[in-house]
Scaffold this motif. Sequence first.
Motif, PDB file in Angstrom:
ATOM      1  N   GLY A 200       1.065  14.019  -6.411  1.00  0.00           N
ATOM      2  CA  GLY A 200       1.769  13.222  -5.027  1.00  0.00           C
ATOM      3  C   GLY A 200       1.523  11.177  -4.928  1.00  0.00           C
ATOM      4  O   GLY A 200       2.356  11.112  -3.960  1.00  0.00           O
ATOM      5  N   SER A 201       0.958  11.380  -5.510  1.00  0.00           N
ATOM      6  CA  SER A 201      -0.372   9.811  -4.993  1.00  0.00           C
ATOM      7  C   SER A 201       0.808   8.878  -5.068  1.00  0.00           C
ATOM      8  O   SER A 201       1.290   9.102  -5.880  1.00  0.00           O
ATOM      9  CB  SER A 201      -1.324   9.960  -5.093  1.00  0.00           C
ATOM     10  N   ILE A 202       0.486   8.136  -4.311  1.00  0.00           N
ATOM     11  CA  ILE A 202       2.073   6.862  -3.766  1.00  0.00           C
ATOM     12  C   ILE A 202       0.730   5.997  -4.034  1.00  0.00           C
ATOM     13  O   ILE A 202       0.016   5.691  -3.453  1.00  0.00           O
ATOM     14  CB  ILE A 202       2.743   7.182  -2.713  1.00  0.00           C
ATOM     15  N   PRO A 203       1.115   5.303  -4.955  1.00  0.00           N
ATOM     16  CA  PRO A 203       0.158   3.472  -5.374  1.00  0.00           C
ATOM     17  C   PRO A 203       0.309   2.635  -4.221  1.00  0.00           C
ATOM     18  O   PRO A 203       1.404   2.418  -3.611  1.00  0.00           O
ATOM     19  CB  PRO A 203       1.016   2.753  -6.311  1.00  0.00           C
ATOM     20  N   LEU A 204      -1.180   2.412  -4.035  1.00  0.00           N
ATOM     21  CA  LEU A 204      -1.087   1.839  -2.408  1.00  0.00           C
ATOM     22  C   LEU A 204      -1.597   0.532  -2.828  1.00  0.00           C
ATOM     23  O   LEU A 204      -2.520   0.326  -4.228  1.00  0.00           O
ATOM     24  CB  LEU A 204      -2.490   2.111  -1.944  1.00  0.00           C
ATOM     25  N   ILE A 205      -1.303  -0.343  -1.934  1.00  0.00           N
ATOM     26  CA  ILE A 205      -2.235  -2.160  -2.668  1.00  0.00           C
ATOM     27  C   ILE A 205      -2.267  -2.421  -1.071  1.00  0.00           C
ATOM     28  O   ILE A 205      -1.790  -2.613   0.103  1.00  0.00           O
ATOM     29  CB  ILE A 205      -1.071  -2.606  -3.199  1.00  0.00           C
ATOM     30  N   TYR A 206      -4.169  -2.954  -1.101  1.00  0.00           N
ATOM     31  CA  TYR A 206      -4.181  -3.663   0.373  1.00  0.00           C
ATOM     32  C   TYR A 206      -4.168  -4.540   0.066  1.00  0.00           C
ATOM     33  O   TYR A 206      -5.037  -5.432  -0.314  1.00  0.00           O
ATOM     34  CB  TYR A 206      -5.791  -2.946   0.002  1.00  0.00           C
ATOM     35  N   SER A 207      -3.960  -5.399   1.338  1.00  0.00           N
ATOM     36  CA  SER A 207      -3.223  -6.630   1.585  1.00  0.00           C
ATOM     37  C   SER A 207      -4.012  -8.162   1.111  1.00  0.00           C
ATOM     38  O   SER A 207      -4.200  -8.651   0.498  1.00  0.00           O
ATOM     39  CB  SER A 207      -2.619  -7.214   2.819  1.00  0.00           C
ATOM     40  N   TRP A 208      -5.589  -7.196   2.328  1.00  0.00           N
ATOM     41  CA  TRP A 208      -6.648  -8.581   1.935  1.00  0.00           C
ATOM     42  C   TRP A 208      -7.378  -8.629   0.384  1.00  0.00           C
ATOM     43  O   TRP A 208      -8.016  -9.152  -0.164  1.00  0.00           O
ATOM     44  CB  TRP A 208      -7.342  -7.831   2.906  1.00  0.00           C
ATOM     45  N   ASP A 209      -7.425  -7.203  -0.275  1.00  0.00           N
ATOM     46  CA  ASP A 209      -7.269  -7.336  -1.639  1.00  0.00           C
ATOM     47  C   ASP A 209      -6.825  -8.566  -2.369  1.00  0.00           C
ATOM     48  O   ASP A 209      -7.133  -8.546  -3.831  1.00  0.00           O
ATOM     49  CB  ASP A 209      -7.368  -5.980  -2.175  1.00  0.00           C
ATOM     50  N   LEU A 210      -5.515  -8.397  -2.734  1.00  0.00           N
ATOM     51  CA  LEU A 210      -4.899  -9.317  -3.360  1.00  0.00           C
ATOM     52  C   LEU A 210      -4.200 -11.110  -2.681  1.00  0.00           C
ATOM     53  O   LEU A 210      -4.887 -11.718  -3.904  1.00  0.00           O
ATOM     54  CB  LEU A 210      -3.417  -8.948  -2.777  1.00  0.00           C
TER      55      LEU A 210
END
Length: 637
Positions: free
Chosen positions: A175-185
């Motif tokens: 059930g985990s949702i893919p996450l993206i962290y803004s400062w990583d991108l």
Amino acid sequence: MDTLINIDNGGTLTDICVWDGTGFTFTKTLTTPHDLSECLFSGIEKASAARYGTADIERLLHATQHIRYSTTQGTNALVERRGPMIGILTTLPGLDGAMRGSKAERELFDGLVGERVLEIDGDAGDEEIDFEVVQRVNRLATLGAARVVVAGRDPEQERRLRAVLLRRFPRHLLGSIPLIYSWDLAGDRNDARRVWSCVLNSFLHPTMERFLYGAERRLKSYKVANPLLVYRNDGASSRVAKSVALKTYSSGPRGGLEGTAALARQYGLAHTLMIDIGGTTTDVGVVSGDRVAADERGRIRGVPISYPMSDVHSKGVGGSSVIAVENGRITVGPRSVGAAPGPACFGFGGKQATITDVNLLLGVLDPDTYLDGTFRLDPERSRAVITETIADPLGIGLEEALVRMEQAYFEALSSAFAHLVTEDTTLAAFGGAGPMSATGAARPAGVKRVLVPRTAAVFSALGISFSDIGKTYEVCVPEPTTESVKATHDELLVRAGRDMFQEGYALAACETAWEVSVEDEDGTPVARTPYRPGDPAGHPGRRLSLRLTVTAPLPHPELAPDRETGTRPAPAAGTRSVRSAADRVDEVPVHVLTELAPGDGGAGPAIVEGPFFTARVLPGWTFRVTAAGDLLLHDTH
């Protein structure tokens, strides 16, 4: 293994260009939107047949060092809104308002994010923030978010949120949702622009991931050792696993621009306008001298992003654009019939008129030589569709309808680039429909010189030949001090070493370029200076970022400079009956470019058949074959 395969996947046709260190082999195939790997491998198979005399896909693949691939799939997914619903978890008050500043931003925000924006207090205590993060993520999932962008005030705040999310939503759970962290991108101090980059990347990611990994798996069935490379909109390439989806957007036009820059060097051109006329769109870009014009902060569909992008704009006019009658007036585009069903003359069930149908009935196209004779066109289907959708609604005959449709198409094309024309502009025309329409569109825009490369039909794929494997990093420097810049340098060096190792190259064997950027209050670089480790920061009190560009060079084709050649009349292979007015048909000479020698030339009206393209020379224009075998046209009016 010194062969490089370059592929540009378009909406209607897919182009394949093979470079073996000494010359090019190229071909085209119909795009198969139901399964893009099908057209990819059929194109490679056709290229192997052209190269070896018989199809041998395995032989070609095993002789290949890299396959570099560009696709419009990300662009199409965004236009058609084919992607996951995005949620935003943020500590930034008013972020949604900042991201909806313009009409274009509001429309895209509503389509991709909507109400799925939830805020938390990033400075709350551990217990409170732990509870709030869980509640907000669960709420975003309930609202339909399939991917979540996490946006904090600074990298440290995002690291704190990451620790909570990893603990409460471990990645091994279904059930985990893919996450993206803004400062990583993106190391961009402009919050709205940074988060927009993440939203767009999250939306594009699944489409690109499914296809590209599917293509990689199919390549492995041929026991291909080297990975598939993705060509990016910054002009470099990288393996699928190390590519950012956002950087695949509009990568094909960047290939065309790189090829145009090579032409500008070859011919010594001062100002070159690229017009890449494909099936769905015409892409327009500028090369000044031999420099590709790019914006420090690009835009995608009117929305600002944190990455540089080549300055290319598209207009919905192409070989498959729908020509229709609206309110008694002929319109061109932006709707397209694409490859399926395609123009009516393709015989796949198309019921709308296109310029391909028009040129077939005008006599410009030979139904038996389309795509070098590999695909026959059906003029009866074109006649029926144009009569039903254009001639009858306007109350005119078919012949007049054809002439008026062609003129409307020329004017629509001209409007895409006329505002960029200068006195010394050369129009570099390519793409499947570029050579056929260039002189007709150039005259209304005031362009006197048109250059049609011999490889016009696959020119964006050829442009990919000038790319290397590379990475570009740009991160904020925490403090404008010499020590802070040096510490940022050291961190980037470690990161680049790891990434290039995964690309198959040692960092020591790569070329590196460092720059310190001074940023304005908006976070946009306004000045760049070269940087060497230990250099003084030099900009006290200013916001700084550090950029590193790493390049692992690949072999590039070398285009010989143009030279003067003697001139003589070009021999004609035959004639073709071409309608020039509603009541007039001319017998026009047809020249075959591959049978002409440097210096061969003539005057319009004429037709020059090139490899996979047809070039139209209108009355008042002259043409000459250059030393490189390209076609140079001049307007004598």
